[in-house]
Design a protein around this motif. Structure first.
Motif, PDB file in Angstrom:
ATOM      1  N   ALA A  14      10.892  -1.152  -5.833  1.00 54.56           N
ATOM      2  CA  ALA A  14      10.204   0.084  -6.176  1.00 54.56           C
ATOM      3  C   ALA A  14       9.522  -0.073  -7.533  1.00 54.56           C
ATOM      4  O   ALA A  14      10.093  -0.658  -8.458  1.00 54.56           O
ATOM      5  CB  ALA A  14      11.186   1.244  -6.203  1.00 54.56           C
ATOM      6  N   GLY A  15       8.306   0.427  -7.599  1.00 52.77           N
ATOM      7  CA  GLY A  15       7.516   0.281  -8.816  1.00 52.77           C
ATOM      8  C   GLY A  15       6.642  -0.952  -8.823  1.00 52.77           C
ATOM      9  O   GLY A  15       5.747  -1.085  -9.668  1.00 52.77           O
ATOM     10  N   SER A  17       4.159  -4.038  -6.839  1.00 48.11           N
ATOM     11  CA  SER A  17       2.865  -4.065  -6.163  1.00 48.11           C
ATOM     12  C   SER A  17       2.870  -5.091  -5.046  1.00 48.11           C
ATOM     13  O   SER A  17       3.621  -6.073  -5.076  1.00 48.11           O
ATOM     14  CB  SER A  17       1.755  -4.417  -7.167  1.00 48.11           C
ATOM     15  N   ARG A  67      -2.445   5.500  -6.156  1.00 44.48           N
ATOM     16  CA  ARG A  67      -1.555   4.322  -6.190  1.00 44.48           C
ATOM     17  C   ARG A  67      -2.124   3.155  -5.392  1.00 44.48           C
ATOM     18  O   ARG A  67      -1.928   1.997  -5.769  1.00 44.48           O
ATOM     19  CB  ARG A  67      -0.180   4.694  -5.626  1.00 44.48           C
ATOM     20  N   ASN A  84       0.106  -0.257  -5.336  1.00 48.16           N
ATOM     21  CA  ASN A  84       0.762  -0.259  -6.647  1.00 48.16           C
ATOM     22  C   ASN A  84       1.763   0.884  -6.731  1.00 48.16           C
ATOM     23  O   ASN A  84       1.726   1.821  -5.935  1.00 48.16           O
ATOM     24  CB  ASN A  84      -0.284  -0.111  -7.754  1.00 48.16           C
ATOM     25  N   SER A  85       2.633   0.783  -7.700  1.00 43.37           N
ATOM     26  CA  SER A  85       3.652   1.826  -7.928  1.00 43.37           C
ATOM     27  C   SER A  85       4.350   2.179  -6.624  1.00 43.37           C
ATOM     28  O   SER A  85       4.497   3.359  -6.278  1.00 43.37           O
ATOM     29  CB  SER A  85       3.005   3.071  -8.544  1.00 43.37           C
ATOM     30  N   LEU A  86       4.776   1.163  -5.931  1.00 43.28           N
ATOM     31  CA  LEU A  86       5.367   1.378  -4.609  1.00 43.28           C
ATOM     32  C   LEU A  86       6.654   2.169  -4.707  1.00 43.28           C
ATOM     33  O   LEU A  86       7.447   2.025  -5.651  1.00 43.28           O
ATOM     34  CB  LEU A  86       5.606   0.037  -3.923  1.00 43.28           C
ATOM     35  N   LYS A  87       6.852   2.994  -3.693  1.00 46.89           N
ATOM     36  CA  LYS A  87       8.034   3.827  -3.599  1.00 46.89           C
ATOM     37  C   LYS A  87       8.817   3.447  -2.344  1.00 46.89           C
ATOM     38  O   LYS A  87       8.256   2.878  -1.397  1.00 46.89           O
ATOM     39  CB  LYS A  87       7.631   5.304  -3.512  1.00 46.89           C
ATOM     40  N   ASP A  90       7.311   4.267   0.932  1.00 42.09           N
ATOM     41  CA  ASP A  90       6.189   3.481   1.427  1.00 42.09           C
ATOM     42  C   ASP A  90       6.640   2.424   2.433  1.00 42.09           C
ATOM     43  O   ASP A  90       5.804   1.750   3.041  1.00 42.09           O
ATOM     44  CB  ASP A  90       5.452   2.786   0.271  1.00 42.09           C
ATOM     45  N   SER A 126      14.850   0.252  -3.252  1.00 42.44           N
ATOM     46  CA  SER A 126      15.017   1.226  -4.341  1.00 42.44           C
ATOM     47  C   SER A 126      15.920   0.685  -5.432  1.00 42.44           C
ATOM     48  O   SER A 126      16.544  -0.352  -5.272  1.00 42.44           O
ATOM     49  CB  SER A 126      15.567   2.525  -3.786  1.00 42.44           C
TER      50      SER A 126
END
Length: 126
Positions: A14-15, A17, A67, A84-87, A90, A126
């Motif tokens: 998470a966070g 790319s 994002r 980017n800034s993957l959660k 996603d 996560s």
């Protein structure tokens, strides 16, 4: 014959790319749109992003705006999805596909697309 073929997926924290690539084979016109969708188990395909082959016109789903970016390289016949800034949310199987209608606007319904590439799994831890 037109087809989209994704090249790689992956596992990312998470966070982080990740970039997905879609290779275009066959005839493609400037009026076509190339889109990215994603699907999680039990859900309909969700629109992620799309780009016109012949212009810089782009469109994004609400959940990824700010994002994700989408780009293309006509010479290499590639469409890229930069994430980017993957959660964690996603996490999904991602697909690329083509809108060959020639409609002047980009579209976001999966029924408007065809020539679906083989999906690629993106896992965000996560």
């Amino acid at each position: 014959r037109f087809s989209c073929r994704r090249l790689e997926g992956g596992l990312v924290q998470a966070g982080g790319s990740l970039r997905l690539s879609c290779a275009i084979s066959g005839r493609i016109l400037n009026s076509y749109g190339v889109g990215w969708f994603r699907r999680t188990p039990g859900q309909e395909r969700e629109f992620v992003a799309a780009i016109k082959w012949g212009s810089d016109t782009t469109m994004f789903g609400d959940s990824v705006k700010g994002r994700f970016t989408i780009s293309r390289d006509n010479g290499k016949r590639m469409v890229y999805l930069q994430m980017n800034s993957l959660k964690f949310e996603d996490t999904a199987v991602y697909y690329c596909a083509a809108d060959r209608s020639g409609w002047y606007r980009l579209r976001s319904r999966h029924n408007d697309y065809e020539n679906w590439g083989k999906g690629t799994l993106v896992t965000v831890s996560s």
